[in-house]
Structure formats: C-alpha cells, structure tokens
Design a protein around this motif. Sequence first.
Motif, mmCIF file in Angstrom:
data_model
loop_
_atom_site.group_PDB
_atom_site.id
_atom_site.type_symbol
_atom_site.label_atom_id
_atom_site.label_comp_id
_atom_site.label_asym_id
_atom_site.label_seq_id
_atom_site.Cartn_x
_atom_site.Cartn_y
_atom_site.Cartn_z
ATOM 1 N N GLU A 44 47.882 51.682 39.488
ATOM 2 C CA GLU A 44 48.224 50.447 40.203
ATOM 3 C C GLU A 44 48.142 50.652 41.718
ATOM 4 O O GLU A 44 47.664 49.776 42.450
ATOM 5 N N GLU A 45 48.580 51.799 42.196
ATOM 6 C CA GLU A 45 48.522 52.098 43.625
ATOM 7 C C GLU A 45 47.087 52.055 44.143
ATOM 8 O O GLU A 45 46.831 51.655 45.280
ATOM 9 N N HIS A 46 46.149 52.471 43.302
ATOM 10 C CA HIS A 46 44.740 52.527 43.702
ATOM 11 C C HIS A 46 43.969 51.269 43.315
ATOM 12 O O HIS A 46 42.749 51.215 43.497
ATOM 13 N N GLY A 47 44.667 50.269 42.773
ATOM 14 C CA GLY A 47 44.032 48.991 42.488
ATOM 15 C C GLY A 47 43.263 48.902 41.190
ATOM 16 O O GLY A 47 42.548 47.926 40.957
ATOM 17 N N PHE A 48 43.412 49.922 40.317
ATOM 18 C CA PHE A 48 42.664 49.894 39.065
ATOM 19 C C PHE A 48 43.369 49.066 37.983
ATOM 20 O O PHE A 48 42.724 48.616 37.035
ATOM 21 N N VAL A 49 44.670 48.896 38.111
ATOM 22 C CA VAL A 49 45.387 47.998 37.214
ATOM 23 C C VAL A 49 46.350 47.163 38.057
ATOM 24 O O VAL A 49 46.689 47.518 39.191
ATOM 25 N N THR A 50 46.767 46.064 37.481
ATOM 26 C CA THR A 50 47.774 45.219 38.119
ATOM 27 C C THR A 50 48.791 44.830 37.060
ATOM 28 O O THR A 50 48.477 44.813 35.862
ATOM 29 N N ARG A 51 50.018 44.525 37.490
ATOM 30 C CA ARG A 51 51.102 44.218 36.559
ATOM 31 C C ARG A 51 51.595 42.814 36.839
ATOM 32 O O ARG A 51 51.828 42.442 37.999
ATOM 33 N N ASP A 52 51.743 42.000 35.768
ATOM 34 C CA ASP A 52 52.192 40.626 35.971
ATOM 35 C C ASP A 52 53.718 40.534 35.889
ATOM 36 O O ASP A 52 54.421 41.543 35.731
ATOM 37 N N ALA A 53 54.233 39.319 35.964
ATOM 38 C CA ALA A 53 55.678 39.106 35.980
ATOM 39 C C ALA A 53 56.345 39.503 34.669
ATOM 40 O O ALA A 53 57.551 39.755 34.626
ATOM 41 N N SER A 54 55.542 39.543 33.594
ATOM 42 C CA SER A 54 56.082 39.936 32.286
ATOM 43 C C SER A 54 55.921 41.426 32.032
ATOM 44 O O SER A 54 56.082 41.888 30.905
ATOM 45 N N ARG A 56 53.243 43.189 32.008
ATOM 46 C CA ARG A 56 52.052 43.510 31.215
ATOM 47 C C ARG A 56 50.935 43.877 32.174
ATOM 48 O O ARG A 56 50.809 43.290 33.243
ATOM 49 N N TYR A 57 50.132 44.854 31.753
ATOM 50 C CA TYR A 57 49.122 45.408 32.638
ATOM 51 C C TYR A 57 47.744 44.798 32.369
ATOM 52 O O TYR A 57 47.373 44.524 31.223
ATOM 53 N N HIS A 58 47.004 44.618 33.467
ATOM 54 C CA HIS A 58 45.646 44.063 33.396
ATOM 55 C C HIS A 58 44.766 44.856 34.359
ATOM 56 O O HIS A 58 45.264 45.558 35.253
ATOM 57 N N LEU A 59 43.441 44.730 34.168
ATOM 58 C CA LEU A 59 42.528 45.417 35.069
ATOM 59 C C LEU A 59 42.678 44.868 36.484
ATOM 60 O O LEU A 59 42.819 43.672 36.689
ATOM 61 N N GLY A 60 42.604 45.761 37.460
ATOM 62 C CA GLY A 60 42.777 45.370 38.851
ATOM 63 C C GLY A 60 41.472 45.210 39.609
ATOM 64 O O GLY A 60 40.376 45.425 39.068
ATOM 65 N N ARG A 61 41.608 44.848 40.864
ATOM 66 C CA ARG A 61 40.459 44.557 41.723
ATOM 67 C C ARG A 61 39.487 45.724 41.808
ATOM 68 O O ARG A 61 38.264 45.539 41.778
ATOM 69 N N ALA A 62 39.993 46.946 41.902
ATOM 70 C CA ALA A 62 39.117 48.114 42.058
ATOM 71 C C ALA A 62 38.199 48.286 40.847
ATOM 72 O O ALA A 62 37.044 48.700 40.994
ATOM 73 N N MET A 63 38.704 47.969 39.653
ATOM 74 C CA MET A 63 37.876 48.089 38.450
ATOM 75 C C MET A 63 36.716 47.105 38.500
ATOM 76 O O MET A 63 35.578 47.433 38.155
ATOM 77 N N PHE A 64 36.989 45.884 38.939
ATOM 78 C CA PHE A 64 35.942 44.870 39.000
ATOM 79 C C PHE A 64 34.918 45.211 40.085
ATOM 80 O O PHE A 64 33.726 44.970 39.924
ATOM 81 N N GLU A 65 35.385 45.802 41.170
ATOM 82 C CA GLU A 65 34.460 46.212 42.223
ATOM 83 C C GLU A 65 33.534 47.313 41.716
ATOM 84 O O GLU A 65 32.325 47.294 41.979
ATOM 85 N N LEU A 66 34.083 48.284 40.991
ATOM 86 C CA LEU A 66 33.261 49.354 40.434
ATOM 87 C C LEU A 66 32.274 48.807 39.410
ATOM 88 O O LEU A 66 31.109 49.220 39.371
ATOM 89 N N THR A 67 32.750 47.883 38.589
ATOM 90 C CA THR A 67 31.879 47.296 37.571
ATOM 91 C C THR A 67 30.710 46.576 38.215
ATOM 92 O O THR A 67 29.555 46.739 37.803
ATOM 93 N N GLN A 68 30.995 45.788 39.241
ATOM 94 C CA GLN A 68 29.926 45.046 39.908
ATOM 95 C C GLN A 68 28.941 45.992 40.581
ATOM 96 O O GLN A 68 27.718 45.785 40.535
#
Length: 257
Positions: A44-54, A56-68
């Motif tokens: 999460e610190e490096h932007g690879f995952v993000t955590r919502d209010a519940s 629960r973890y989801h892919l973060g901005r860094a993952m999408f940047e690497l994918t693109q």
Amino acid sequence: MSQSLSRALDLLREIVSGTNSLDALAATAGVHKTTVLRLLNTLEEHGFVTRDASFRYHLGRAMFELTQTALDEQDVRGVAAPHIRSLGAATGQTVHLAAYESGSVFYIDKVESRQPLRMYSRVGLPASLYATGVAKVLLGGLDEAERRRVVTGIVFERYTDKTITEPDALLAEIERSTERGWAEDHEEHESFMNCLAAPVFGPDGRVAAAVSISVPTMVLPHSGVRALLPQLLATTAAISTELGYAPPVAAEPSATA
C-alpha cells in the motif's frame, strides 16, 4: 527477502482474482494475519494496493501504471490496434488481442461490440487456457513438449456442457486448430457465446499473438459466426505482414521429362 517478495506477489494475484479481505488473504496464503498485514502495508505504501472503507484490498495506481507500460511495450499491440479496431467496426462484434506468457494467456487489447449483450473480459486479465479460441491458438504455437506440460497442468472446470475437460481432448483440439489455421470456442466458456480465433505471426514465423471475434448466439448463430472467418483471417494476415512475417512460398512443381 525472496520469500517475502514471493508472498507479496502471491497476494497481488489473489487480489486480482477477487480475494480481498485480510482474513481471506491470510487463509489463502497459509500464514498469520500479522505477516499478511505487514506485506499489504508495504504494498500500500508503494501504491500497488489500496484499501477501502470496509478494509478490503484492491489493486492500486502503481499496478495499473505498470500494466499500461507493459502493454505499451508490446510491439504487436501497437501494430495490431488499428487492424482490430477496423475489424470491430466492420463486424460490430467484440474483438480481442491475446498473448501467451509463462503458462498463461492474457488479453492485451479489446474492442467492445456494439451489441447490448457483451462478453465479460478485461485487458490485462487471463483467459481460460482450455475454453477460449485465443488460448487454443496460442498453445498451438508452443513447442510440443511445452504445450503438453501446460495442458497437463490445467485444473479443468466445466463451464458449460460443451467445455473440454480432458487434457488429451484439448491437445487434439489444439492440433486440429493449428492444422486448419484457426480455432473456436463453440459455447465452451459461456453457453450464449461463440468465438473464432486466428494466429498472428512474428517475423520469426512463430505465433506472436491471437485475434478473436466473439458473438452472442442471440446476435448470430454458430454458422453466422463462422461466416466471419475470412474477415478475421484477413485481419491477422495484415497484422502479421506488418510485423515482418513472410509466409513460406510453396515450391514450384518440378518439370517432368
């Protein structure tokens, strides 16, 4: 360090597949929650995952940047883009571009159909190795030993009553598809969808990617989808030529005395 990195990568794969709570991720990883939480906090610190209010973890901005970035570096994707968009515009159907990497098949580009009922798929996510036309094409481009290794390692699941669920049956279908130059998914992954796929060849003559057309049965019957084959093959031939592929020239028959 390498074990922690391996666990972190496994966590990312689990999040992609839909496992996103701390308890579920810990159970899947088979380690204590504190270990998983420490890894997730680092991601999460490096932007690879993000955590919502519940929580629960989801892919973060860094993952999408690497994918693109990875997708942009795929030469075949850039070359194929205008061709598959032309095919999508001409047919009005969903068109996919897929590639093989390390035992998996991934969608690397997609053109959405103009139909109200669409095929669920996303660029960057894997395709079924045994119930999609693109996978049959791409597995057909592997060396025989590698193809058999991948196929025998598949855990088969029956999606419809037409799904192939045996390694030998899949290998036979891949061989048949390779010989005729195209593959199909005839209601094997979804009972309301038919798909045709054909290979894109690189300059070395090996299969570099696969292009497919997917059509709901309510739009076209199976025979109608088959009728789109010439357009699909013309598209893959154009992409292959632009990539530098030169089809082998048939030998001239020798003159007889």
